[in-house]
Design an enzyme around this catalytic site. Structure first.
Site, PDB file in Angstrom:
ATOM      1  N   ASP A 222       8.451  65.692  20.852  1.00  0.00           N
ATOM      2  CA  ASP A 222       7.248  66.232  21.434  1.00  0.00           C
ATOM      3  C   ASP A 222       6.359  65.177  21.956  1.00  0.00           C
ATOM      4  OD1 ASP A 222       5.105  67.955  22.545  1.00  0.00           O
ATOM      5  OD2 ASP A 222       4.313  68.207  20.455  1.00  0.00           O
TER       6      ASP A 222
ATOM      7  N   ASP B 175       5.163  66.920  37.443  1.00  0.00           N
ATOM      8  CA  ASP B 175       5.077  65.821  38.719  1.00  0.00           C
ATOM      9  C   ASP B 175       4.253  66.784  39.642  1.00  0.00           C
ATOM     10  OD1 ASP B 175       6.970  67.765  39.158  1.00  0.00           O
ATOM     11  OD2 ASP B 175       8.245  66.464  40.470  1.00  0.00           O
TER      12      ASP B 175
ATOM     13  N   GLU C 253       9.634  68.498  29.138  1.00  0.00           N
ATOM     14  CA  GLU C 253       8.595  68.897  30.372  1.00  0.00           C
ATOM     15  C   GLU C 253       8.234  70.136  30.496  1.00  0.00           C
ATOM     16  OE1 GLU C 253       9.696  66.354  33.984  1.00  0.00           O
ATOM     17  OE2 GLU C 253       8.124  67.413  35.217  1.00  0.00           O
TER      18      GLU C 253
ATOM     19  N   HIS D  69       5.419  66.597  28.989  1.00  0.00           N
ATOM     20  CA  HIS D  69       5.295  65.580  30.106  1.00  0.00           C
ATOM     21  C   HIS D  69       4.443  66.506  31.314  1.00  0.00           C
ATOM     22  CE1 HIS D  69       6.460  62.290  32.537  1.00  0.00           C
ATOM     23  NE2 HIS D  69       6.770  63.140  33.540  1.00  0.00           N
TER      24      HIS D  69
END
Ligand code: 9MR
Length: 747
Positions: A718, A343, A727, A670
């Site tokens: 995965d 993020d 992540e 991620h």
């Protein structure tokens, strides 16, 4: 399309018969079409397009002219709303499509038509001019009547034409069982064993009696033989397993394999060089996580990107960030730092523990018998600061430290000296999204005691480590640390709101006794002052048993203090006892490792793997490694080395959790910008990126659809959508950085 129409009609006919002839069918038992007019026989209604797209029916298909010059996928789109999705029901999403000219791709989603625009299934196939059909099965994680089937077409510099037909979302299809491909049943460290280190493997087999094993070199010649040791059923995987010890073989080489029970392992080396590479790669991860600066492609080929969040549109930028409404009336320049993970948020608690661990990798190298500080010295990491005569690892950590200092509440404000808990987007953004393309408003969240103490601890540590290179910065860091310490004492119980998880993670922590202990310890080690010594000695955490099964992390920081008090030279009264407590903790982890058929120092209660379990395993290994630094005893060195085997493939899934290392590696972590799985023009994460790993709580929809009922080690996939198992983060790679360096030092 006529064929499809007939199929649909006859299905409806069947349904009607079934409904009259039989008692009510269980929900979801019949296949039902959710898309209206997916064959475009009656024009394009009820499909909508974004205003910049012109669409119409051509040859019985929907064709859309897509303008060039848009940024995001969703800047140009065609879709249909008001689709009902039923939680737990499986759907087959299929369509036929063309794109011309060649080279364009479509992001096809089934998701929510309203904020927060979650996607429940998405794919980004590259389209051909002649056309292909696409079909996918997924399970809906929610009940909604606001579903959407969307085809996102934006992000291209040039205009192009997209056509589609036979769009279908068929509910009630049988779910596709997820079977991970776990390869050969002999599980090894797919990267390398040190020639002088332990060498262990695990065999998955139904056999209950011991079996023969053979170690073969790259030519296929058997170089050693032995017997497996049956270990029974392993609770962390549910498998019946044997272990194999081939540690007696010490000959360097590449391409070894291990054979047992008719199965041959993936190849591996007996050599140290991979760890010398990993030492650098794990630390290099941080440069590509930097915010507020362009990432130079000449330094990281394939990873260059514009600066993120520097007040250049569409970014709203981190140069003048306001608080959330009602929290404060000033703005702060909080540019820089590392993005936390996949993020675009920046969090002081997680930034703190990560910085500590990166700095500690350097500090350990200075004090430990086997440490070699020069290995992460100036010029080793290929960063913009390389060549400035400051160790590169310190330069990298400083990028984050400068950001942490900016998060401090300014003088004159009611909470002056405290640190804001975090800064991130107002709403969660979708994937993929380069940092520089994030259009969201950024906000500072309230200051907390935990964040303030993280700042105090890491800034104090920085003050002693940077002093030889930059006295002014060291003094600035120490002053900020003292100020933060005083502010935390004045406001000892301001906690993060556990529900503050929109647009960024919450990182809540309502026990900060360990953070107080840690900050006092770092301030003591840097200044030697009585106030901090007394605080350390009087803290109940100082003598508490802190080395539990899960390992230390961003919320449990006592170990950071204990490890430093045990290893950084000081005159602390009772320092021997502190050192002994680390050795005792290590004894426990070594015992866990010896009892574990997969040979790792991690056995959480009921095999409930925690979020980021891979870094917890590495952290327990750090405690063992520190016991080696303290005692020089081989059993600790071997325990620490052996812990790496799990990370590199000696595990139930037969996967290496570090990108670019091992035959089969995690590579779809991620991330909004290493999002190759979603957009072939983007890269996978850089080599040396650690995946979070098995997480029994499987919080994300993809993991919930695929891994329901998983046992411990199997709670991992995965896939880029699995943010709770896959992540990457700055606090996990710091654990890898520290252990990689330790292992490389043992060569
Ligand atoms: O690693 C964090 C984990 O321990 C927490 O349980 C979880 C929920 O608060 O958050 C994890 O951290 C994520 C953070 O909130 C946002 N950035 C990505 C982090 C890794 O998934």
């Amino acid at each position: 399309m006529n064929r499809r129409r007939t199929a649909l009609l006859s299905l409806t006919g069947l349904l009607a018969t079934a409904l009259t002839a039989l008692p009510a069918a269980p929900a979801g038992a019949e296949e039902t079409e959710q898309v209206r007019n997916g064959t475009f026989d009656t024009g394009i209604e009820p499909w909508w397009t974004s205003p910049n797209v012109t669409a119409g029916v051509s040859d019985g298909r929907l064709c859309a002219d897509v303008p060039g010059g848009t940024t995001n996928r969703w800047d140009a789109a065609v879709g249909q709303n008001d689709i009902t999705l039923v939680k737990g029901e499986s759907y087959r999403f299929s369509f036929a499509a063309t794109g011309s000219p060649a080279g364009h791709s479509v992001r096809a989603i089934v998701g929510l038509s309203a904020a927060p625009y979650d996607t429940y299934h998405e794919v980004t196939p590259q389209l051909s001019v002649s056309g292909d059909t696409y079909s996918y099965t997924f399970t809906s994680p929610v009940d909604t009547t606001q579903g959407q089937v969307g085809f996102q077409l934006g992000g291209s510099a040039d205009a192009w034409r997209f056509c589609m037909d036979d769009v279908s979302l068929l509910g009630g299809v049988p779910p596709e069982p997820y079977e991970p491909d776990t390869g050969p049943r002999v599980r090894v460290n797919q990267v390398a064993y040190l020639p002088s280190g332990p060498k262990n493997a695990t065999l998955v087999t139904d056999a209950t009696d011991r079996l023969r094993w053979e170690l073969k070199d790259a030519d296929g010649d058997v170089v050693r033989r032995g017997w497996t040791v049956p270990r029974g059923v392993d609770g962390s995987s549910g498998q019946n397993v044997h272990s194999i010890d081939f540690g007696a073989h010490r000959t360097r080489g590449t391409g070894y394999t291990l054979t047992a029970d008719g199965e041959t392992s993936r190849p591996f080396d007996i050599d140290a060089s991979a760890y010398e590479r990993l030492r650098l790669d794990a630390a290099k991860y941080y440069y590509t996580q930097r915010s507020g600066t362009p990432i130079r492609d000449d330094l990281r080929p394939g990873y260059g990107r514009p600066a993120g969040h520097v007040d250049v549109a569409p970014n709203q930028g981190d140069g003048k960030v306001p608080c959330q409404p009602g929290v404060c009336d000033y703005t702060l320049d909080v540019t820089g730092g590392w993005y936390d993970a996949g993020d675009h948020g920046k969090y002081v608690v997680n930034g703190g523990i990560s910085t500590w661990e990166v700095l500690s990798t350097y500090e350990r190298a200075r004090h430990a018998r086997t440490g070699e500080a020069g290995k992460l010295g100036d010029g080793t990491l290929n960063i913009p600061e390389s060549g400035n005569k400051v160790p590169d690892l310190l330069d990298e950590a400083r990028w984050e430290l400068e950001f942490l200092l900016k998060m401090q509440v300014p003088d004159g404000e009611p909470l002056a000296g405290m640190a804001h808990h975090k800064i991130h987007d107002e709403q969660w953004t979708g994937l993929p999204l380069l940092p520089s393309d994030d259009p969201q408003k950024r906000e500072l969240h309230p200051p907390t005691t935990a964040a303030t103490l993280n700042l105090a601890a890491t800034a104090a540590q920085a003050a002693r480590l940077y002093k030889p290179y930059d006295k002014e910065f060291a003094a600035k860091a120490l002053a900020a640390s003292r100020k933060a310490w005083a502010a935390a004492l004045a406001h000892p119980e301001i906690y993060a709101d556990p529900d503050d998880g929109i647009g960024g993670g919450a990182y809540p922590d309502d026990d900060v006794t360990d953070e107080f202990y840690w900050a006092a310890a770092e301030l003591y080690l840097t200044t030697g002052e009585r106030e901090f010594q007394d605080f350390v000695l009087n803290s109940p955490v100082h003598t508490a048993d802190i080395f539990g099964p899960l390992g230390y992390d961003w919320a449990r920081t006592a170990a950071a203090a204990r490890l430093d008090l045990a290893t950084v030279p000081s005159r602390l009264p009772g320092r021997d006892k502190v050192r002994h407590s680390v050795v005792k903790g290590a004894d426990r982890y070594v015992a866990t490792l010896r009892a574990h058929p997969y040979g790792m120092p991690y056995a959480p209660e009921d095999n409930r793997y925690d979020w980021g379990s891979n870094h917890q395993i590495l952290h327990n290994a750090v405690v063992i490694a520190t016991a080696y630094d303290i005692t020089g005893a081989t059993k600790y060195r071997d325990g620490a080395l052996q812990s790496m085997d799990y990370i590199f493939g000696r595990n139930a899934l037969n996967i290496s959790y570090v990108t670019g290392y091992g035959d089969v590696d995690a590579r779809n972590q991620h991330s909004r910008w290493y999002a190759r799985q979603l957009d072939p023009n983007l890269p996978n994460p850089p080599a040396g990126t650690l995946a979070g790993g098995p997480n029994s709580s499987i919080q994300d929809p993809l993991a919930q659809a695929k891994l329901q009922g998983c046992t411990g080690q199997f709670c991992y996939i995965d896939d880029i959508q699995s943010w709770s198992t896959n992540e990457h983060t700055i606090n996990w790679n710091s654990a890898l950085t520290r252990m990689a360096s330790f292992v490389a030092d043992q060569a």
